[in-house]
Enzyme design. Structure first.
Site, PDB file in Angstrom:
ATOM      1  N   GLY A 117       0.826  -1.198   0.000  1.00  0.00           N
ATOM      2  CA  GLY A 117       0.000   0.000   0.000  1.00  0.00           C
ATOM      3  C   GLY A 117       0.863   1.252   0.000  1.00  0.00           C
ATOM      4  O   GLY A 117       2.052   1.203   0.330  1.00  0.00           O
ATOM      5  N   CYS A 118       0.255   2.369  -0.383  1.00  0.00           N
ATOM      6  CA  CYS A 118       1.029   3.616  -0.476  1.00  0.00           C
ATOM      7  C   CYS A 118       1.484   4.077   0.905  1.00  0.00           C
ATOM      8  O   CYS A 118       2.664   4.354   1.114  1.00  0.00           O
ATOM      9  CB  CYS A 118       0.219   4.691  -1.194  1.00  0.00           C
ATOM     10  SG  CYS A 118      -1.457   4.902  -0.580  1.00  0.00           S
TER      11      CYS A 118
END
Lengths: 339, 339, 339, 339
Positions: C148-149
């Site tokens: 995920g970012c």
């Protein structure tokens, strides 16, 4: 591999030139300079950390000549004409991103840029670096006058019409909108975030120094005088120019016909894209690229043609076009480093 | 009607003070000055065209004294302490928006602002102009130290807890984000549009001059030392501050209980709004207003309280609070001109 | 040359993956699909006009298997776990940009993503695609759970500390700020321009689905449970994440020492850049790049470490990292197509 | 005190109307409704917390009639003509912010708005609510067609010329740029932050539904047909319209003369401000105000007049003008609540 130098690395055009050249397989950046800042380039532009170890110096002619094959001048106007003569004399190729070598005579330069021209000799020999129009001349050029950002968008948008149907043109109005990087990188309250953000305004109405450049080139193409009514505006974005160009026509022409002319004119061009008739270009499709997107629409009843043209002012409007010119001068693939 | 003067009209706080006072039914602005700009105020701030005919002058003590009952100093720190003594001596009320009179001793001032304090006499007598805490003192004050923008948001967010449950507090971290007008209106590449837009960064980590102001007031309220770990960031918006405040607690407390404490603390306050438990405040609900919105959430398992606080840095963080102070000092309705 | 497919081309991650792969000398994009849009890809994303002639189709397993060697799933969570099993069974390599294969067990998935996991078989076999930590596993992987970012920025910022000095860590608070593209591309009043521009707010306080992902990986590295207190905010920029990470330490450590540990840890990494001690990273130095820039500062007296970490959420936080993973899986140069 | 109702409170125009009326000393807002949202108004618009306790309901004719003296319709076109007849019949004054009552005949409405008009009876009796031109009619009006945002800026910019020197006009081109709130508040990918921010484009070229409104009013004033060539663009700001208007003249006129005509025409108007000749208006001087600022410049040699006009689309372009109309209808001071 050729060796390239960039003079004026602390500005946005110089930085963008560096960014593009670092991705170019045929070029090594061997020299960069700036007037007010010295030290590591990564101290000025931390985004390059890990990619380069270049040091920025005050401009030194001997070093520039010694270290470079081609030199990009990304400096304010009046500075280029001080640096170019000696570089050219030393046999270097020069690509000037300023306005110093774009006009055809010193009188116009004085009028629009406010200073006497100091290098009339080379002014006559410079080649206007718009590849879509002057590719053959660029191949042989030693000194490129890299086009201004507004003129690039304007000339590409008007070239097919002026070249093929100039007699149709009654009058031309260009309503231009430019992102803030077009103003350069200088300390000024006028360009402070709070003054520009959530704001919009026109400036230099009918009075911008890019007007004679547009008129010169378009008049050459059409072989008759083309007058441009130009009103620029400051757009609250970092990058990008959109010009909405209104051409009052002397006669009727259909959207289909005019669209065909444009498609044909740019058929083999790698960086000029003609949109489907009636479709409008957007900044975001060209920012960070070397493309110029052009939309065409017409109000048939009123013989009013509307051409909309978008570029990234730092790429096709400056550094990208400079690299495109270098590619042509050096015999590289024209798109190299630009896709 | 009272007569008000604004010193420092060319900055954002001075402009906002003028904007608010023009809407105030009990005040007439009779004097404005700036150091580097003279002439019509509407040449500096064209938005006031048609509303005022004021001329801006270099500061002149005699005129200021002659023309004003109350004077707002919207000048950079170190300037206020040069102007205030004579104004006070002449019997004028002074509301200082700079940091010059906020700290309690000259030593801290020297440490955080880098200059020796020149008016220790009045430093001791100034009243900290946060109405929610010091309303009674403000009523009688001659010299108001108008709170800093970051401290306003921080102190209002922490006051109920420190006043009532200071023993619960183990440590406090404030992660603050401020719009660009907080940096003032000066020529600087650092605040140019292209440098701030589409960007975000922290600055002055643990080292901002507003820290001692927060610690001073919060320690007073809690009657024990409160230490603040403060990290500000530059937010790409014109106006507004959001502070996310993490309080590590020594003991458990429920969200319902802590929320009740906050609601009660600010029950009668016109400009402090406590949101429903768990709801988050947003900048856009307070910009262009004098409100401070406060959200409360808790990670019960970790005894970690999160208080989020938003204000408009130019209104509740500067000019609006200054006008609120003036209203209190003059016996006007406290909300007058602010709703 | 390998053949790559992208499922979910109408979203920002899918588009960015396409953009990067088009510049990659070892890859040909042979298949793209989207669920709600079909037709020319250049109708969805006009910036690719002149570069591709790909048609976008509804996902078709047979075609995907037939046309691709590696498939990027840039779809919302719950969709990936429906598509991946058959693709893997057909012997294809899968790089999943959604959250479906990041957690280690189906129970946590159900808790944080709200749906039962449908592919526990592959959930166990997926490799977490953070090259700086799991390069060797990635080389052999068939199914990559692309991080995920938020976790990418957080884990890279905390990995050296947790790997080497986990006993120093008392508690961790992450105050995260993300650009709007992190929310994906969907019709929603909440993300309309006027709701986000000139605004700022926290959301999902202590409650974001990326928390278990951070805790899982950091706990693995440190070989003890690491708990993360995570508060994300919506930042008015298109791209970029900045996380300000506060680590309360159990003991003193000097800035010099901790900085050295970080420099050593990432010494040979192409995309993790440690800034000079005390220097702060900025979004604009990493947007449109695959870099993660990390700044380190410390409040020695309070044993409080502040690590700031920036990435482009669409590049290092999604598509760029996916391409980096592909490069490793395929034995290409790791930076290929990413500089 | 009069009692006012607002139908369509969940949109930007409805919200701005509420905001203005809350500051108005002669008005009490007694009724608000919306179609898709019910509950506390402060749940839809938290900025009003502490100021109002109004509940929002689905529109109910009986209640509206019972509770209000004047009703603002801030609803999409086609809805107003369903609500207005019954409200008028019940003797209420109606100020319609939609386009339903602006055109003079049902045929044009059908052509430009795509629906048959359902209330031709009142269409004929409505008064166009542009106070600078129709103040006397507004005084007696029962149904106000509040002008569109683009037409307000355009008509105010062209009224002096068309009223006094219409024979000078050869052709008119309006290059308009509008902030995003002009598009209303709806879920749409097209207006998502990432699609609009750092972007710019033209839309509805020669084809915007506001064209017939401009042509109708300007033709009335000039007593001859005035044709408008109108190209709108989407500007990445929340609020504000700037129109750059190019008038090709049949004959010469000096800048001094044309400027005098404009100054005289608006001499006593509270909300139309003519800037000094050659000076350019800016959005930021009119946002959050009811002003229209107008700049005039000329290219004498080319007989080309450029008029630039700025307003806040939500204030003078919608809610502010609606309140101004109410003030005139009710005999209040025209500026009441608007300065």
């Amino acid at each position: 591999m050729i060796k390239a130098g960039i003079v004026g690395i602390s500005g946005y055009s110089g930085m963008t030139t560096l960014d593009l050249l670092l991705k170019h397989p045929e070029v090594r950046v061997t020299y960069v300079s700036a007037n007010n800042t010295t030290g590591k380039v990564t101290d000025i532009w931390p985004q390059f950390k890990g990619k380069i170890r270049l040091m920025c110096q005050k401009f030194d002619l001997k070093k520039a000549v010694e270290l470079c094959d081609v030199i990009f001048l990304a400096v304010p106007h009046t500075i280029s004409m001080e640096l170019a003569p000696a570089l050219l004399k030393a046999g270097k190729k020069v690509i000037d991103l300023s306005g110093d070598y774009r006009l055809s005579n010193a009188r116009d330069y004085k009028k629009w840029y406010g200073s006497a021209h100091k290098d009339c000799h080379n002014l006559k020999k410079s080649v206007y670096g718009l590849p879509e129009l002057y590719r053959e001349d660029i191949k042989k050029a030693k000194l490129i006058a890299n086009p201004g950002c507004y003129p690039t968008a304007a000339i590409l948008a008007l070239a097919p019409l002026t070249a093929i149907y100039s007699e149709l043109i009654q009058s031309v109005i260009i309503d231009a909108k430019s992102g803030v990087s077009g103003a350069g990188r200088k300390a000024s309250v006028m360009f402070n975030y709070c003054e520009v953000n959530e704001n919009f305004k026109a400036y230099k109405v009918f009075n911008h120094q890019h007007v004679p450049e547009m008129e010169l080139i378009l008049s050459k193409i059409s072989r008759m005088p083309v007058a441009i009514n130009f009103v620029p505006h400051l757009l609250p974005v970092n990058r990008g120019i959109l010009e909405t160009i209104y051409v009052q026509l002397n006669d009727k022409i259909s959207l289909v016909d005019i669209h065909k002319i444009y498609e044909r004119f740019y058929k083999t061009e790698p960086f000029a894209r003609i949109l489907a008739a009636g479709q409008q270009p957007e900044l975001k499709n060209v920012t960070h690229t070397n493309y110029c997107d052009i939309g065409i629409d017409i109000h048939a009843g009123k013989k009013l043609l509307v051409i909309t043209s978008v570029i990234d002012n730092l790429v096709k409007g400056a550094a990208g076009q400079a690299v495109q010119n270098m590619n042509i001068m050096e015999g590289f693939k024209e798109e190299e480093g630009l896709l």
